[in-house]
Scaffold this active site. Structure first.
Site, PDB file in Angstrom:
ATOM      1  CG  ASP A  17      -2.120   0.899   1.078  1.00 20.79           C
ATOM      2  OD1 ASP A  17      -2.377   1.377  -0.043  1.00 20.79           O
ATOM      3  OD2 ASP A  17      -2.793   1.151   2.091  1.00 20.79           O
ATOM      4  CG  HIS A  34      -0.175   1.988  -9.267  1.00 21.82           C
ATOM      5  ND1 HIS A  34      -0.424   1.615  -7.963  1.00 21.82           N
ATOM      6  CD2 HIS A  34      -1.249   2.732  -9.653  1.00 21.82           C
ATOM      7  CE1 HIS A  34      -1.594   2.129  -7.578  1.00 21.82           C
ATOM      8  NE2 HIS A  34      -2.113   2.810  -8.585  1.00 21.82           N
ATOM      9  CB  SER A  62      -8.754  -5.348  -3.226  1.00 23.46           C
ATOM     10  OG  SER A  62      -9.355  -4.083  -3.460  1.00 23.46           O
ATOM     11  CG  ASN A  65      -7.902  -2.002  -5.239  1.00 22.69           C
ATOM     12  OD1 ASN A  65      -7.002  -2.816  -5.015  1.00 22.69           O
ATOM     13  ND2 ASN A  65      -8.146  -0.994  -4.408  1.00 22.69           N
ATOM     14  CD1 TRP A  66     -12.821  -5.573  -9.253  1.00 21.57           C
ATOM     15  CD2 TRP A  66     -12.068  -4.733 -11.181  1.00 21.57           C
ATOM     16  NE1 TRP A  66     -12.091  -6.559  -9.892  1.00 21.57           N
ATOM     17  CE2 TRP A  66     -11.624  -6.063 -11.072  1.00 21.57           C
ATOM     18  CE3 TRP A  66     -11.700  -3.992 -12.313  1.00 21.57           C
ATOM     19  CZ2 TRP A  66     -10.844  -6.692 -12.050  1.00 21.57           C
ATOM     20  CZ3 TRP A  66     -10.916  -4.618 -13.292  1.00 21.57           C
ATOM     21  CH2 TRP A  66     -10.505  -5.949 -13.149  1.00 21.57           C
ATOM     22  NE  ARG A  68      -7.627   1.962  -5.691  1.00 21.54           N
ATOM     23  CZ  ARG A  68      -6.443   2.077  -5.124  1.00 21.54           C
ATOM     24  NH1 ARG A  68      -5.398   2.436  -5.841  1.00 21.54           N
ATOM     25  NH2 ARG A  68      -6.292   1.835  -3.836  1.00 21.54           N
ATOM     26  CG  LEU A 192      -6.859  -7.642   8.480  1.00 19.53           C
ATOM     27  CD1 LEU A 192      -7.666  -8.852   8.936  1.00 19.53           C
ATOM     28  CD2 LEU A 192      -5.416  -8.070   8.222  1.00 19.53           C
TER      29      LEU A 192
HETATM   30  C1  IPE Z   1      -5.480  -2.770  -0.267  1.00 18.64           C
HETATM   31  O1  IPE Z   1      -5.133  -1.445  -0.417  1.00 18.64           O
HETATM   32  C2  IPE Z   1      -5.456  -3.464  -1.585  1.00 18.64           C
HETATM   33  C3  IPE Z   1      -4.146  -3.623  -2.212  1.00 18.64           C
HETATM   34  C4  IPE Z   1      -2.996  -3.265  -1.702  1.00 18.64           C
HETATM   35  C5  IPE Z   1      -4.157  -4.241  -3.509  1.00 18.64           C
HETATM   36  P1  IPE Z   1      -6.240  -0.298  -0.566  1.00 18.64           P
HETATM   37  O2  IPE Z   1      -5.506   0.968  -0.716  1.00 18.64           O
HETATM   38  O3  IPE Z   1      -7.190  -0.658  -1.649  1.00 18.64           O
HETATM   39  O4  IPE Z   1      -6.997  -0.386   0.826  1.00 18.64           O
HETATM   40  P2  IPE Z   1      -7.919   0.671   1.553  1.00 18.64           P
HETATM   41  O5  IPE Z   1      -8.934   1.120   0.544  1.00 18.64           O
HETATM   42  O6  IPE Z   1      -7.038   1.812   1.968  1.00 18.64           O
HETATM   43  O7  IPE Z   1      -8.484  -0.056   2.717  1.00 18.64           O
HETATM   44  C1  IPE Z   2      -1.622   0.192  -3.362  1.00 17.21           C
HETATM   45  O1  IPE Z   2      -1.388   1.566  -3.417  1.00 17.21           O
HETATM   46  C2  IPE Z   2      -1.787  -0.414  -4.738  1.00 17.21           C
HETATM   47  C3  IPE Z   2      -3.171  -0.819  -5.051  1.00 17.21           C
HETATM   48  C4  IPE Z   2      -4.177  -0.783  -4.218  1.00 17.21           C
HETATM   49  C5  IPE Z   2      -3.410  -1.289  -6.399  1.00 17.21           C
HETATM   50  P1  IPE Z   2      -2.578   2.603  -3.428  1.00 17.21           P
HETATM   51  O2  IPE Z   2      -2.923   2.908  -4.854  1.00 17.21           O
HETATM   52  O3  IPE Z   2      -3.713   2.121  -2.605  1.00 17.21           O
HETATM   53  O4  IPE Z   2      -1.886   3.862  -2.768  1.00 17.21           O
HETATM   54  P2  IPE Z   2      -2.526   4.883  -1.733  1.00 17.21           P
HETATM   55  O5  IPE Z   2      -3.122   4.094  -0.619  1.00 17.21           O
HETATM   56  O6  IPE Z   2      -3.551   5.651  -2.487  1.00 17.21           O
HETATM   57  O7  IPE Z   2      -1.383   5.721  -1.302  1.00 17.21           O
HETATM   58 MG    MG Z   3      -4.125   2.352  -0.627  1.00 17.82          MG
END
Ligand code: IPE
Ligand code: IPE
Ligand code: MG
Length: 238
Positions: A17, A34, A62, A65-66, A68, A192
């Site tokens: 993260d 990324h 996750s 994450n869809w 986004r 988590l």
């Molecule tokens: C968890 O991170 C998922 C991945 C690292 C792939 P997120 O950034 O999506 O989690 P939340 O939304 O902060 O809980």
């Molecule tokens: C984790 O980084 C990667 C994925 C969830 C795909 P983030 O994209 O969640 O980064 P932050 O949490 O916005 O900094």
């Molecule tokens: Mg994140």
């Protein structure tokens, strides 16, 4: 590494993260975070191999994450493709098996094909396992397991009274992989986020403020060292 080898975790799971925050801090678009995170993946796969960690599970995308923005999702998907293209050789050289956990059918067809081919090409390797969690959700995994178990009951192959922990574990996406011993989350979030809800029951948790694109072997070593000093009791007395 400065750690007694008997105290090295067999399986490390990582919530990678902080890519977006890393990019934002430098005035860059999120996708650059990324991209930089992909370098950390390479470093940590290598670090685990050198430390003798056999299984490494990386939370890469996750089910949540869809939601986004579309361009971030497509950027992540093409990054995944180039990552596979550029790193498959290293899996072969080191005899590491690639596995995917998650709802792989949700991924773009081209990515699915690439993943399935790479999984098949590495399935005989036993030196280590790299497990990518893609379109993964802990609840989705349990729902999928429950559905399969319900079908077995319906067919008369299983009685409800026969269902145990092992029955559920046997229906997870990678049933033969041992539960993680250590779960690392970068970027300081204490949650988590729907990761490996069943498997993390007794994992040791380690949260670092380091953002994923900055996470390197020294940070991995620090996490393993902290783990090696923990006292796991599994409900027993100390
Ligand atoms: C968890 O991170 C998922 C991945 C690292 C792939 P997120 O950034 O999506 O989690 P939340 O939304 O902060 O809980
Ligand atoms: C984790 O980084 C990667 C994925 C969830 C795909 P983030 O994209 O969640 O980064 P932050 O949490 O916005 O900094
Ligand atoms: Mg994140």
């Amino acid at each position: 590494m400065n750690v007694d080898s008997k105290n090295v975790p067999q399986h490390i799971a990582v919530i990678m993260d902080g890519n977006g925050r890393w990019a934002k801090r430098q005035g860059l678009p999120r996708i650059k975070g990324h991209e930089a995170g992909a370098e950390s993946v390479r470093a940590i796969v290598r670090g685990c191999r050198e430390a003798g960690v056999k299984y490494l599970t990386l939370y890469a995308f996750s089910v949540e994450n869809w939601v986004r923005p579309k361009d971030e999702i497509s950027g992540l998907m093409s990054l995944l493709r180039t990552f596979l293209e550029n790193n498959e050789n290293e899996l072969h050289e080191n005899q590491i098996r690639l596995r995917i956990i998650g709802r792989i059918n949700d991924l773009p067809a081209l990515i699915q094909r690439g993943l399935k081919r790479a999984m098949k090409a590495t399935q005989q390797y036993t030196e280590g396992e790299l497990i990518l969690a893609l379109s993964y959700g802990g609840r989705a995994e349990l729902v999928d397991a429950m559905k399969a178990i319900a079908e077995q009951v319906k067919r008369g192959e299983l009685k409800p009274a026969q269902i145990t922990d092992e029955t559920i574990a046997a229906h997870l996406y990678a049933p033969d992989v041992p539960d993680p011993d250590l779960m690392i989350r970068t970027s300081g979030e204490m949650r988590l986020s729907n990761f490996l809800l069943w498997q993390l029951s007794y994992a040791e948790l380690y949260v670092t403020d380091v953002l994923w694109p900055d996470f390197r072997e020294e940070h991995l070593q620090a996490a393993i060292e902290a783990y090696s000093k923990r006292h796991r009791r599994f409900g027993d007395v100390g």
